[in-house]
Design an enzyme around this catalytic site. Sequence first.
Site, PDB file in Angstrom:
ATOM      1  CG  HIS A   1      48.426  44.366  79.524  1.00 30.83           C
ATOM      2  ND1 HIS A   1      47.380  43.789  78.825  1.00 30.83           N
ATOM      3  CD2 HIS A   1      49.455  44.441  78.663  1.00 30.83           C
ATOM      4  CE1 HIS A   1      47.775  43.523  77.597  1.00 30.83           C
ATOM      5  NE2 HIS A   1      49.032  43.906  77.476  1.00 30.83           N
TER       6      HIS A   1
ATOM      7  NE  ARG B   1      25.008  73.797  91.989  1.00 27.10           N
ATOM      8  CZ  ARG B   1      25.196  73.987  90.693  1.00 27.10           C
ATOM      9  NH1 ARG B   1      26.108  73.268  90.048  1.00 27.10           N
ATOM     10  NH2 ARG B   1      24.479  74.874  90.031  1.00 27.10           N
TER      11      ARG B   1
ATOM     12  CD  GLU C   1      21.149  81.427  97.055  1.00 23.70           C
ATOM     13  OE1 GLU C   1      20.914  80.687  96.091  1.00 23.70           O
ATOM     14  OE2 GLU C   1      21.858  81.099  98.019  1.00 23.70           O
TER      15      GLU C   1
ATOM     16  CB  CYS D   1      27.523  80.894  89.859  1.00 22.59           C
ATOM     17  SG  CYS D   1      26.601  81.144  91.401  1.00 22.59           S
TER      18      CYS D   1
END
Length: 817
Positions: free
Chosen positions: A432, A522, A692, A763
């Site tokens: 509610h 991730r 990377e 990214c």
Amino acid sequence: MKSNEQVLWLNQVGLDDIEIAGGKNASLGEMINNLSQLGVRVPNGFVITVNAFKDFLAFNSLDEKIQLVVSQTDFNELSQLRSCGEQIRELILCGKFPTQLSERISKIYAELSEQYATQNIDVAVRSSATSEDLPNASFAGQQDTYLNISGIDALLESVKKCFASLFNDRAISYRESLGFDQLRNGLSVCVQKMVRSDLASSGVAFSLDTESGFKNAIIINGSYGLGELIVQGAISPDEFIAFKPSLKNGYEPIIERKLGRKDKKMVYGNQTERVTEISTTAEEQARFCITNKVAAEIADWVLLIEDYYSALKKQWCPVDVEWAVDGISGLLFIVQARPETIHSRTNKNSLIDYSITDPDIEDRKLLGGIAVGNKIASGRVRIMNANDKDSISDAAFEAGDILVTDMTDPHWEPLMKKAAAIITNKGGRTCHAAIIAREMGLPALVGCLNATEVLQEDQLVTVSCADGEVGHVYSGRLTVETKEWNLDELPAIETSLMLNVASPENAFHLAKFPNAGIGLAREEFIINNYIKVHPLALINHHDLEDRQLREEISEVIQGYNSGSEFFVEKLSSGVARIAASFYPNDVIVRFSDFKTNEYYNMLGGKYYEPKEENPMMGWRGASRYYSKEYKEAFGLECLALKKVRSEMGLKNVIVMIPFCRTVNELLQVYAVMEEYGLKRGRDGLKVYLMAEVPSNVVMADYFAAHIDGFSIGSNDLTQLVLGLDRDSELVSHLYDERNQAVKEMISQLIRAAKKAGIKVGICGQGPSDFPDFAQFLVEQGIDSISVTPDSLVKTIHAIHAIEQSRVFEKVMVPEAV
């Protein structure tokens, strides 16, 4: 003529009969007549029409008396509102039924009992007002319901109570706030065979996400026993999330489930108290109230109902459904369905983001709970107790106060609309307090467990629902920043712009943002926040010598057969929620890339992790996956992603391998993936390499032969190209993705990817922080850029500017030149 009837069977009414049957009855009749052939079961029953209600009022000469009371009431004064409601209800309860009406109800009740081969069938007696369940106002829960009613005398008394409930304080106040005439509303009553969910389970379901409005989700809440405790907010229910495309395409639709705190249930009582509350057992609390199979059946029916009403209205019509499982037959029933009235009316092209800017926010955190809405509000705490009538008054509660209570009482609605926010100990997303907070546009935290103990009367606090499903209460008045965008006004761009998303809880909300999918999801966030235990400790927890650790892990995985099962379900649920939010766009999920020190700090991690001098350069990413020490744990990640793609049908998931130093290492990872059911190319699976490490760039031609795309991780690439530790403050001034050496490496990789004919995106954090860096990437011809959500708008404008300048140059400079 049907329009003159006092009593009708449910199958004699439909949506064209709201004026005589009310919204609830009209919807039930519509489903019985049009959806039963598709398998949707609705318990049979009959309708005491608005005509009967009007005849009752006329027989007792109540119209003029009610008009007089209403005309003398100032509805803005809570004391006058209460007095008005009490007087009108007393007038109705003292009335008598016309003989013809009582005889007609007795006759049809006997016929209903005969259908089920019993003398006095147990029924639910539900109010059904002509103003409820409308597309622009739900009036949900405004009138009363009476359960397990047996015998004609008890039935007639319950019908009279339903008549009187048209003038509950909350109903009067709600009609007044929306400008509805107090005397022009009619009331019908539904008398429906009880489903014996007191012996099984019941609950509610919405055909969209109740917080974000995400259209492809079905949210199912359930608990043991009769469903009133869920609606009241007296318990925190189990929750299941189903994904509509998976359901339609024949895959497992349940993408996530959460165990609620179901510490009590409502069951049948005695002749005096027809229903009663009892405590659930520890075993019941530790398991889900329904199976995934039943949840999938509920989702299927909810989708059928939504599709039917949408086709009827020729527009999308999300629905709010109440369901119940009969404990005797084991069959599922729908006992109510109505239009959802909040998100179906919101502006889909406007995006508002709220955030707290104070730097010491973590130090101010007091407690958390289930967030309703996405707003933030500050105010003084007012603790209210439903049993203390003196505390529920205009004097005790001022506009802008924060309402704090165990659970809200429906009669408080006139007071609740004065609140800045609502906080409750109990309840779930469909209770509610949550429903009313959404209708009133208030932030609310429900299911906080101990808010009335932690917070103090008159304490100044800030309530934030801006961080996803889990909201928080902070001490003091914090600084709030609001950003609003009109999505129609954002410029169109050619470059694919994707999002970096960490938390599954935010995914449904972020799906509103313009995007080309997810460039980086991730796994670490899911493992850290949902699993919290080192994977190898989960796998081996029965054999751990540390008794305390064994007990802690057993507590975490309660309800699961093993730690491995727990890991796979939690990870697959988190990934599935993100993938579902952006379906069918690509969602690139990176395998875990914790460092040894990060794994060490997880529960049980100290038994499995070595001490490294420089974890940033050590045992991380790909080198863990094929090692004999960690291979089994990586296998769980593969099983989770296989479940997402193969069982749930979310084939938009692309997997990405991080920190992979050599091509040989990549091939070793592939061998382990295939061992656990993930094979590149099988069932359309794509594998990306996170570029990377400088070797990824230098050897790009060789890597490209074995992958489907590169995704540049500019954070690690920058530190390795520049030879610095990005965690070190001593050299932080040298860390810059825009350094020419880093840009040269990125340019070289993009050229190599183009030569190989595979995708290349980015990214890392660079494009999010520096719009000029995003412009550089566009100039180099990158296929996609992935940014954090808070950087989306500025990045769109930056990309648009460079794309427009390129168009301008093409127009001004002849191609031959």
